[in-house]
Design an enzyme around this catalytic site. Structure first.
Site, PDB file in Angstrom:
ATOM      1  N   ASP A   1      -4.179  -6.881   4.402  1.00  0.00           N
ATOM      2  CA  ASP A   1      -2.877  -7.357   3.939  1.00  0.00           C
ATOM      3  C   ASP A   1      -2.612  -8.721   4.565  1.00  0.00           C
ATOM      4  O   ASP A   1      -2.689  -8.870   5.794  1.00  0.00           O
ATOM      5  CB  ASP A   1      -1.773  -6.386   4.347  1.00  0.00           C
ATOM      6  CG  ASP A   1      -1.942  -5.009   3.726  1.00  0.00           C
ATOM      7  OD1 ASP A   1      -2.753  -4.877   2.795  1.00  0.00           O
ATOM      8  OD2 ASP A   1      -1.256  -4.077   4.183  1.00  0.00           O
TER       9      ASP A   1
ATOM     10  N   ASP B   1       4.508   2.706  -5.936  1.00  0.00           N
ATOM     11  CA  ASP B   1       4.944   2.823  -4.550  1.00  0.00           C
ATOM     12  C   ASP B   1       6.249   3.602  -4.548  1.00  0.00           C
ATOM     13  O   ASP B   1       7.240   3.158  -5.126  1.00  0.00           O
ATOM     14  CB  ASP B   1       5.156   1.446  -3.929  1.00  0.00           C
ATOM     15  CG  ASP B   1       3.949   0.532  -4.128  1.00  0.00           C
ATOM     16  OD1 ASP B   1       2.821   1.061  -4.153  1.00  0.00           O
ATOM     17  OD2 ASP B   1       4.139  -0.685  -4.271  1.00  0.00           O
TER      18      ASP B   1
END
Length: 240
Positions: A12, A132
């Site tokens: 990330d 998500d």
């Protein structure tokens, strides 16, 4: 895609560096250095796929870590899935042509579901839709807005539109290193025939096994690997 269960390291990126956030919130990040160094470390450890996320792109709607992504693509020879700030068909096609194996669409797929079908026409199986969820509802815009959508129902819809896989992130446990929740993953996995990649909460190899056993085809792991709670080889031995 994922012929056998995989543990996929997360890379990330925020402001050109590797970070791990807690529940996706800015200001909670721990920094882990250069993205290319991280990618190469995981490959040396046995990774067969890398999970790249442009966090600035996810929050701001445009890719801010493209230079780092390009450097990783030039440096590695494993499968790469990339998300964060991919908002248009052109963006996705450009990345797939550049060498990305799967583009991860979250906000773009929620706002314009047909984008999944459009991209899939040119690159079948290349779209991974990111669902998500927090408190049982799908979030968008860097986990800042709730859509009211049920993850399992949404997964079925995107499978029908041609998605090659679903990335299901359990935001309720993401980044907390306290273990996984099985029911949300099981519900999504049982709703579709395409692979479901689970993410969120993994703290041990037991968590990895648990997610495999409830139907996940792969699991993305971030904090646990970066903190050395277990290694990729530990996970492979446990799964074997």
């Amino acid at each position: 895609m994922f012929p056998t269960f995989e543990v996929i390291p997360a890379v990330d990126m925020q402001d050109g560096e590797v970070v791990q956030l807690v529940q996706g919130e800015k200001g909670t990040e721990t920094t882990y250095g250069d993205p290319v160094d991280a990618a190469q470390k995981w490959i040396e450890g046995g990774a067969e796929t890398l999970h790249l996320v442009d966090l600035d792109g996810a929050f701001e709607g445009e890719r801010k870590n493209a230079t780092a992504v390009d450097a990783i693509l030039d440096a590695v020879d494993v499968e790469v899935q990339l998300g964060g700030g991919i908002r248009t068909v052109t963006d996705a096609i450009d990345l797939l042509s550049r060498g990305v194996d799967r583009v991860i669409l979250g906000t773009a797929a929620i706002e314009n579901p047909d984008i999944v079908a459009e991209i899939s026409e040119s690159f079948p199986g290349s779209v991974m839709v990111s669902l998500d969820a927090k408190d049982g509802e799908v979030l968008v815009s860097g986990w800042t807005e709730s859509t009211g959508l049920d993850p399992a129902e949404a997964a079925t819809r995107y499978e029908d539109l041609g998605a090659g896989a679903i990335l299901f992130t359990d935001v309720d446990v993401e980044g907390q290193m306290k273990g996984v929740q099985t029911d949300p993953v099981r519900q999504v996995a049982e709703s579709v025939e395409i692979p479901v990649v689970a993410s969120g909460g993994v703290a041990s190899v037991d968590d990895v096994r648990t997610l495999r056993d409830v139907g996940a085809s792969a699991v993305v792991v971030g904090s646990a690997l970066y903190r050395g709670e277990f290694s990729l080889s530990d996970a492979k031995r446990a799964l074997d």
